[in-house]
Design a protein around this motif. Structure first.
Motif, PDB file in Angstrom:
ATOM      1  N   LEU A  49       0.827  -1.201   0.000  1.00 39.45           N
ATOM      2  CA  LEU A  49       0.000   0.000   0.000  1.00 39.45           C
ATOM      3  C   LEU A  49       0.867   1.259   0.000  1.00 39.45           C
ATOM      4  O   LEU A  49       0.523   2.261  -0.642  1.00 39.45           O
ATOM      5  CB  LEU A  49      -0.944   0.003   1.206  1.00 39.45           C
ATOM      6  CG  LEU A  49      -2.079  -1.026   1.168  1.00 39.45           C
ATOM      7  CD1 LEU A  49      -2.853  -1.016   2.483  1.00 39.45           C
ATOM      8  CD2 LEU A  49      -3.027  -0.781  -0.001  1.00 39.45           C
ATOM      9  N   GLY A  50       2.003   1.191   0.694  1.00 39.86           N
ATOM     10  CA  GLY A  50       2.936   2.318   0.668  1.00 39.86           C
ATOM     11  C   GLY A  50       3.498   2.551  -0.713  1.00 39.86           C
ATOM     12  O   GLY A  50       3.621   3.693  -1.172  1.00 39.86           O
ATOM     13  N   GLN A  51       3.831   1.472  -1.423  1.00 43.42           N
ATOM     14  CA  GLN A  51       4.327   1.604  -2.793  1.00 43.42           C
ATOM     15  C   GLN A  51       3.249   2.192  -3.705  1.00 43.42           C
ATOM     16  O   GLN A  51       3.530   3.088  -4.511  1.00 43.42           O
ATOM     17  CB  GLN A  51       4.766   0.248  -3.328  1.00 43.42           C
ATOM     18  CG  GLN A  51       6.022  -0.294  -2.694  1.00 43.42           C
ATOM     19  CD  GLN A  51       6.416  -1.630  -3.298  1.00 43.42           C
ATOM     20  OE1 GLN A  51       6.348  -1.834  -4.500  1.00 43.42           O
ATOM     21  NE2 GLN A  51       6.828  -2.554  -2.456  1.00 43.42           N
ATOM     22  N   ALA A  52       2.021   1.692  -3.579  1.00 45.28           N
ATOM     23  CA  ALA A  52       0.933   2.198  -4.417  1.00 45.28           C
ATOM     24  C   ALA A  52       0.663   3.669  -4.135  1.00 45.28           C
ATOM     25  O   ALA A  52       0.377   4.448  -5.058  1.00 45.28           O
ATOM     26  CB  ALA A  52      -0.331   1.368  -4.187  1.00 45.28           C
ATOM     27  N   ALA A  53       0.758   4.072  -2.872  1.00 43.50           N
ATOM     28  CA  ALA A  53       0.485   5.463  -2.498  1.00 43.50           C
ATOM     29  C   ALA A  53       1.469   6.427  -3.146  1.00 43.50           C
ATOM     30  O   ALA A  53       1.132   7.591  -3.396  1.00 43.50           O
ATOM     31  CB  ALA A  53       0.523   5.619  -0.981  1.00 43.50           C
ATOM     32  N   GLU A  54       2.682   5.966  -3.431  1.00 47.13           N
ATOM     33  CA  GLU A  54       3.699   6.821  -4.046  1.00 47.13           C
ATOM     34  C   GLU A  54       3.608   6.812  -5.568  1.00 47.13           C
ATOM     35  O   GLU A  54       4.306   7.574  -6.226  1.00 47.13           O
ATOM     36  CB  GLU A  54       5.097   6.353  -3.619  1.00 47.13           C
ATOM     37  CG  GLU A  54       5.363   6.472  -2.127  1.00 47.13           C
ATOM     38  CD  GLU A  54       5.235   7.911  -1.635  1.00 47.13           C
ATOM     39  OE1 GLU A  54       5.716   8.813  -2.334  1.00 47.13           O
ATOM     40  OE2 GLU A  54       4.636   8.118  -0.562  1.00 47.13           O
ATOM     41  N   PHE A  55       2.752   5.971  -6.124  1.00 47.21           N
ATOM     42  CA  PHE A  55       2.676   5.845  -7.586  1.00 47.21           C
ATOM     43  C   PHE A  55       1.937   7.039  -8.177  1.00 47.21           C
ATOM     44  O   PHE A  55       0.983   7.543  -7.585  1.00 47.21           O
ATOM     45  CB  PHE A  55       1.961   4.541  -7.957  1.00 47.21           C
ATOM     46  CG  PHE A  55       2.690   3.720  -8.955  1.00 47.21           C
ATOM     47  CD1 PHE A  55       2.273   3.646 -10.271  1.00 47.21           C
ATOM     48  CD2 PHE A  55       3.831   3.029  -8.596  1.00 47.21           C
ATOM     49  CE1 PHE A  55       2.961   2.893 -11.201  1.00 47.21           C
ATOM     50  CE2 PHE A  55       4.525   2.266  -9.508  1.00 47.21           C
ATOM     51  CZ  PHE A  55       4.092   2.195 -10.829  1.00 47.21           C
ATOM     52  N   PRO A  56       2.362   7.531  -9.358  1.00 48.59           N
ATOM     53  CA  PRO A  56       1.677   8.673  -9.985  1.00 48.59           C
ATOM     54  C   PRO A  56       0.192   8.398 -10.199  1.00 48.59           C
ATOM     55  O   PRO A  56      -0.188   7.317 -10.669  1.00 48.59           O
ATOM     56  CB  PRO A  56       2.395   8.809 -11.339  1.00 48.59           C
ATOM     57  CG  PRO A  56       3.740   8.195 -11.115  1.00 48.59           C
ATOM     58  CD  PRO A  56       3.522   7.075 -10.134  1.00 48.59           C
ATOM     59  N   GLY A  57      -0.634   9.352  -9.819  1.00 49.60           N
ATOM     60  CA  GLY A  57      -2.074   9.223 -10.004  1.00 49.60           C
ATOM     61  C   GLY A  57      -2.809   8.601  -8.839  1.00 49.60           C
ATOM     62  O   GLY A  57      -4.037   8.548  -8.835  1.00 49.60           O
ATOM     63  N   ASN A  58      -2.081   8.133  -7.812  1.00 51.28           N
ATOM     64  CA  ASN A  58      -2.761   7.527  -6.671  1.00 51.28           C
ATOM     65  C   ASN A  58      -3.425   8.602  -5.819  1.00 51.28           C
ATOM     66  O   ASN A  58      -2.821   9.622  -5.520  1.00 51.28           O
ATOM     67  CB  ASN A  58      -1.791   6.710  -5.814  1.00 51.28           C
ATOM     68  CG  ASN A  58      -2.497   5.978  -4.698  1.00 51.28           C
ATOM     69  OD1 ASN A  58      -2.709   6.516  -3.623  1.00 51.28           O
ATOM     70  ND2 ASN A  58      -2.882   4.750  -4.961  1.00 51.28           N
ATOM     71  N   LEU A  59      -4.675   8.358  -5.426  1.00 49.99           N
ATOM     72  CA  LEU A  59      -5.437   9.304  -4.617  1.00 49.99           C
ATOM     73  C   LEU A  59      -5.652   8.827  -3.187  1.00 49.99           C
ATOM     74  O   LEU A  59      -6.251   9.531  -2.387  1.00 49.99           O
ATOM     75  CB  LEU A  59      -6.802   9.576  -5.259  1.00 49.99           C
ATOM     76  CG  LEU A  59      -6.780  10.190  -6.656  1.00 49.99           C
ATOM     77  CD1 LEU A  59      -8.188  10.344  -7.189  1.00 49.99           C
ATOM     78  CD2 LEU A  59      -6.070  11.530  -6.646  1.00 49.99           C
ATOM     79  N   GLY A  60      -5.183   7.620  -2.863  1.00 45.95           N
ATOM     80  CA  GLY A  60      -5.345   7.127  -1.507  1.00 45.95           C
ATOM     81  C   GLY A  60      -5.353   5.609  -1.450  1.00 45.95           C
ATOM     82  O   GLY A  60      -5.690   4.941  -2.431  1.00 45.95           O
ATOM     83  N   THR A  61      -4.965   5.065  -0.313  1.00 44.74           N
ATOM     84  CA  THR A  61      -4.982   3.615  -0.078  1.00 44.74           C
ATOM     85  C   THR A  61      -5.448   3.367   1.349  1.00 44.74           C
ATOM     86  O   THR A  61      -5.342   4.247   2.204  1.00 44.74           O
ATOM     87  CB  THR A  61      -3.576   2.994  -0.235  1.00 44.74           C
ATOM     88  OG1 THR A  61      -2.705   3.539   0.761  1.00 44.74           O
ATOM     89  CG2 THR A  61      -2.999   3.251  -1.617  1.00 44.74           C
ATOM     90  N   SER A  62      -5.965   2.182   1.596  1.00 47.41           N
ATOM     91  CA  SER A  62      -6.313   1.818   2.972  1.00 47.41           C
ATOM     92  C   SER A  62      -6.396   0.306   3.098  1.00 47.41           C
ATOM     93  O   SER A  62      -6.534  -0.416   2.107  1.00 47.41           O
ATOM     94  CB  SER A  62      -7.639   2.461   3.398  1.00 47.41           C
ATOM     95  OG  SER A  62      -8.681   2.055   2.552  1.00 47.41           O
ATOM     96  N   LEU A  63      -6.279  -0.162   4.332  1.00 53.70           N
ATOM     97  CA  LEU A  63      -6.390  -1.576   4.655  1.00 53.70           C
ATOM     98  C   LEU A  63      -7.521  -1.754   5.647  1.00 53.70           C
ATOM     99  O   LEU A  63      -7.535  -1.123   6.704  1.00 53.70           O
ATOM    100  CB  LEU A  63      -5.077  -2.096   5.261  1.00 53.70           C
ATOM    101  CG  LEU A  63      -5.103  -3.549   5.748  1.00 53.70           C
ATOM    102  CD1 LEU A  63      -5.277  -4.513   4.580  1.00 53.70           C
ATOM    103  CD2 LEU A  63      -3.826  -3.865   6.533  1.00 53.70           C
ATOM    104  N   LEU A  64      -8.478  -2.613   5.305  1.00 54.98           N
ATOM    105  CA  LEU A  64      -9.574  -2.949   6.216  1.00 54.98           C
ATOM    106  C   LEU A  64      -9.309  -4.337   6.786  1.00 54.98           C
ATOM    107  O   LEU A  64      -9.197  -5.314   6.036  1.00 54.98           O
ATOM    108  CB  LEU A  64     -10.908  -2.937   5.472  1.00 54.98           C
ATOM    109  CG  LEU A  64     -11.286  -1.619   4.784  1.00 54.98           C
ATOM    110  CD1 LEU A  64     -12.609  -1.759   4.074  1.00 54.98           C
ATOM    111  CD2 LEU A  64     -11.337  -0.498   5.798  1.00 54.98           C
TER     112      LEU A  64
END
Length: 197
Positions: A49-64
């Motif tokens: 999720l940390g890697q995805a959050a740094e990717f261009p165009g990412n607007l947010g991530t979360s873990l449920l």
């Protein structure tokens, strides 16, 4: 637009229909985690999720995390458009991450939501940044749309019955908010939305 994929162990990527969309896309990946692998999975999830959050165009991530008696975790990613999602899903980082998780889980379900549905899905749980920032941005968008409607459209519909005028106003606000204004605002203000202060 909603797409669900059957449980799979192979990497799933955005289909052409999703890749071509210019609107925000939310992806939910549900994984049933082996009981003895929860700690390892949570470390893996924080990393990916940390890697995805740094990717261009990412607007947010979360873990449920799973509720009592459940082993199902949900990873949620939100991207500004289908092309940004496709770049993440085809990236070497994601492929490497997926190669490290298969032995921790028993099954996976993958779902995508795009367009207006994605905007409302983003409010929970994939909201980027503090709630007050999204509230401010949404209020400003509604104000501008409503002001424009009152100045440009209302004078021409003044003789209409009140319910008809209100219905027209609601349709204009919702369509512009979900399909035109918020997708652009969340993209333009993404760095500010992601900051926690």
């Amino acid at each position: 637009m909603l797409r669900r994929d059957r449980p799979t162990s192979s990497p799933v990527t955005a289909p052409e229909a999703v890749e071509d969309t210019a609107e925000p896309v939310t992806v939910t990946v549900a994984r049933d985690v082996r009981a003895d692998q929860r700690e390892a999975f949570e470390r893996w999830a924080a990393d990916v999720l940390g890697q995805a959050a740094e990717f261009p165009g990412n607007l947010g991530t979360s873990l449920l995390r799973p509720g009592p008696g459940s082993t199902r975790y949900h990873l949620v990613y939100r991207f500004a458009d289908g092309e940004s999602l496709a770049r993440w899903e085809r990236s070497a980082e994601r492929r490497a991450a997926l190669s490290r998780v298969e032995h921790l889980t028993e099954s996976v379900d993958y779902a995508r939501v795009a367009g207006l549905d994605s905007f409302f899905t983003a409010l929970t749980p994939a909201r980027p940044g503090p709630r007050w920032k999204l509230t401010v941005l949404t209020t400003a968008a509604v104000f501008v749309i409503t002001l424009g409607f009152q100045l440009l459209v209302s004078p021409h519909a003044a003789s209409w019955p009140l319910p008809a005028r209100l219905l027209l106003s609601a349709v204009v606000v919702v369509v512009l908010l979900g399909h035109v204004v918020m997708p652009r605002l969340t993209r333009w203000f993404a760095p500010w939305l992601r900051r926690r202060r």
